[in-house]
Design a protein around this motif. Sequence first.
Motif, mmCIF file in Angstrom:
data_model
loop_
_atom_site.group_PDB
_atom_site.id
_atom_site.type_symbol
_atom_site.label_atom_id
_atom_site.label_comp_id
_atom_site.label_asym_id
_atom_site.label_seq_id
_atom_site.Cartn_x
_atom_site.Cartn_y
_atom_site.Cartn_z
ATOM 1 N N ASN A 67 0.909 -1.186 0.033
ATOM 2 C CA ASN A 67 -0.036 0.000 -0.056
ATOM 3 C C ASN A 67 0.915 1.332 0.025
ATOM 4 O OD1 ASN A 67 -2.681 0.546 -0.437
ATOM 5 N ND2 ASN A 67 -3.041 0.394 1.892
ATOM 6 N N THR A 139 -10.633 -7.625 -7.800
ATOM 7 C CA THR A 139 -10.145 -6.288 -7.340
ATOM 8 C C THR A 139 -10.989 -5.286 -8.095
ATOM 9 O OG1 THR A 139 -7.876 -7.270 -7.517
ATOM 10 C CG2 THR A 139 -8.069 -4.756 -7.621
ATOM 11 N N HIS A 140 -11.753 -5.226 -8.990
ATOM 12 C CA HIS A 140 -12.678 -4.474 -9.837
ATOM 13 C C HIS A 140 -14.019 -4.847 -9.512
ATOM 14 C CE1 HIS A 140 -9.953 -1.650 -11.900
ATOM 15 N NE2 HIS A 140 -9.150 -2.903 -11.970
ATOM 16 N N LYS A 144 -15.966 -1.119 -8.244
ATOM 17 C CA LYS A 144 -15.003 -0.224 -7.593
ATOM 18 C C LYS A 144 -13.853 -1.089 -7.047
ATOM 19 C CE LYS A 144 -18.895 1.588 -4.786
ATOM 20 N NZ LYS A 144 -19.409 1.729 -3.582
ATOM 21 N N SER A 145 -12.506 -0.416 -6.867
ATOM 22 C CA SER A 145 -11.276 -1.213 -6.834
ATOM 23 C C SER A 145 -11.259 -1.315 -5.356
ATOM 24 C CB SER A 145 -10.400 -0.341 -7.244
ATOM 25 O OG SER A 145 -10.408 -0.137 -8.914
ATOM 26 N N ARG A 146 -10.702 -2.339 -5.067
ATOM 27 C CA ARG A 146 -10.371 -2.850 -3.486
ATOM 28 C C ARG A 146 -9.000 -3.864 -3.449
ATOM 29 N NH1 ARG A 146 -15.234 -6.961 -1.973
ATOM 30 N NH2 ARG A 146 -14.859 -8.555 -3.810
ATOM 31 N N TYR A 148 -7.737 -7.303 -2.659
ATOM 32 C CA TYR A 148 -8.190 -8.495 -2.882
ATOM 33 C C TYR A 148 -7.192 -9.694 -2.150
ATOM 34 C CZ TYR A 148 -9.404 -12.881 -5.352
ATOM 35 O OH TYR A 148 -9.713 -14.384 -5.634
ATOM 36 N N LEU A 268 -12.961 -8.718 4.608
ATOM 37 C CA LEU A 268 -12.135 -7.910 3.332
ATOM 38 C C LEU A 268 -13.434 -8.016 2.304
ATOM 39 C CD1 LEU A 268 -8.713 -9.233 2.968
ATOM 40 C CD2 LEU A 268 -9.567 -7.039 3.555
ATOM 41 N N GLY A 269 -14.505 -8.953 2.410
ATOM 42 C CA GLY A 269 -15.572 -8.930 1.651
ATOM 43 C C GLY A 269 -15.760 -10.256 1.094
ATOM 44 N N ASN A 272 -13.622 -12.113 -1.406
ATOM 45 C CA ASN A 272 -12.333 -12.835 -0.950
ATOM 46 C C ASN A 272 -12.025 -14.020 -0.425
ATOM 47 O OD1 ASN A 272 -10.046 -10.306 -0.904
ATOM 48 N ND2 ASN A 272 -12.204 -9.581 -0.510
ATOM 49 N N ARG A 459 -12.349 8.626 2.897
ATOM 50 C CA ARG A 459 -11.842 7.652 2.115
ATOM 51 C C ARG A 459 -10.370 7.182 2.816
ATOM 52 N NH1 ARG A 459 -10.010 11.157 -3.130
ATOM 53 N NH2 ARG A 459 -8.416 12.583 -2.173
#
Length: 694
Positions: A67, A139-140, A144-146, A148, A268-269, A272, A459
């Motif tokens: 990151n 990832t998209h 939206k990008s996040r 993964y 993470l969602g 994932n 954000r």
Amino acid sequence: MYMSIQKKVVIAILITGFLALSTGLFITYYQVRNILTEAIGRDFAEIAKKTAERFDDSVKKEIKTFNNLSEESAFINAVREKKRRNIEEYLIHYLRHSEEREEHLDLIVVDREGKIIADSKMRLNNKIDQSDSKWWRETHFDGKSRIYVSDIYLDELTGIRAMDIVIPVFDPETDRILGAIRNIMNVDVFFRFIKNMSFGKTGHGMLIDSEGTPLICSILPLVEHSMNEPLISLITGKGGGWAVAGDDAHGGENSIVGFNTLDFLNSLGSGNLGGHKWYTFIRQDPKETFTPVNKLLLNIILLESIIVLSICILGVSIVRRMLLRPLRLLHDGVERISKGNLEHKIDIRTGDEIERLANGFNRMSESVKGFYENLEDKIKERTTALRTSESKYRALMEQAYDAIFLIDPQNGSISETNLQAEVLTGLSQEELLNMKYWNMFPQSMINQAIDQFNRGVKRGFSSLHEVTIKRKNGETAWVDVSARLIEHNNMKVYHLVMRDLTERKKEEERQSMTNEQLSRSTMVMLEQDSKLSTLKQEMNSLIRQINMSDILVALFKTFANVSGISSMGLFAYEGDVLQCVWSHGLDNRRLQNIIIEEDDPVNYAIRDLKIVKKGEFSKKTWIDKRFGDWMVFPLKGKDKVIGVLVAGSPGQITSPIQEGIREGVEVRLEVLQPLVDVMALVLEKENLIKRVKV
């Protein structure tokens, strides 16, 4: 039938003794077993929790590292401009340690279209276009990008169990995605700490998913596990803790097991971890777990049996004095200890096995008490460490060159500042702590500062460049503002840094005055350029009236004569294949059937739209065999690249331009590139690419 009172007493004592023995064993067994089960269960739950935190921390560290890389402006520019070499320098720098190389099977950087820009290990099975890969789609996810993290899978190239950690790269100016960094991790190396979680002969930790599939086990092969439905429901239903499992999937029955959820990874969602959730699972063979209890009970049986036989021999009075009373004291002591009174001591001075047993219980209570005392000491040590960390943090704050503010993300109030903040604003710390962050800005900028603050809180980061703030003395100061939402003292705070640009802006104003003088001189040059432009338009009108095919042939030959270049080749697309359509100074047959490889200079010139020179390549190519000292010019049409011009001179230098080719002098290229651009535009516009062959 006659029976003496002594026999009756002996029989009564025997019956009573063995009844007492059986009762004592029963109570002791369940009390000790329950205490031990509770203690072991808590230990297993704590081990499972620490192991889960270790998994989360390992992934967090990897995400944080990349990151930070994805937020570096130089790296972002390299991704935006698809500078493969610059990106690979970052990747090579990160993999400079052997430990990192073992953990990473590969590092891949792709652009916003999912096409590979750089690959740390140049794996042959990696497709250039990764846009149809699952990791790229996730990832998209949903537009939206996040970040993964994938499930564990078998890497096709190495046969090693692997997982993906993908970090998107954003453009800080537009907040749009520029690409992504894909980390292919070696799971067995990255999570090797699980092997250190083993204890005893059979105690160990595992990683499983919500379907009950074993992912990592430090003792048995994964195929030898069979997770039953009740065990899966037990682990996934409670989220964390311990329990007694009827079947622990390792052949053990009524086993104590500990488990915990991986909070960070599971948060993470849904896309994932392969759509699952991950859990840690701790178990030990119940035979090994309860061995201390069984040995203790065996010793108690032996000791109490001896005591009962001794009572029968010594008589009723001795039994009452030396057995019944000590047993009563022993029982009462065990009860008080089992209820948590660890200060209680069982004081029995009979000089026999009962006293030894009482001393054993005293030692046991001391051990348990010592455990709790050690726990308090560890808490104190942790508190001291936190205070030391706070002192270091304060020292860093005060010694920083930039002004630093800690702001409440809920209302914008300033909660903490450093000394440089007082110097920059001219306000005391007390005055700063009693104001909102945006009140430092001029009235005309307050709304912009509030919007920037709200976006940053939403954000997690934000910035303002070259803005002004008010000083206490009425003057203004130019600053750059960068902020990030961080964790401080177990709460979220808005960490904001202001860099003073005032002196730099003053210098720019002085430079601006100098530039005005230069601009006046430039006006004279612009008048001359206008006359040249008119002449160029007249020439273009004349060129359109002439046979363009003949003009191009003559133009190429004139280009060769003027530049001193002894050999040239024009390569154009025939469908999707580059073929030689014209040459000068070389036999066309030497340039036929040329295979253009992926890392060929021709491909670099087309992809990067720049001139590629010989000095930039250490690898020998087909161009070196035919052109000697060479350059490759991309032929840029209106909307696309239509081909390349390869120019070289293997002989003696005969002109300054040829000398530029040999020595790589950039000023010489300014003479050739405009001429090449004109050729490209004419070839495309007049459709002469197939008529130029001679």
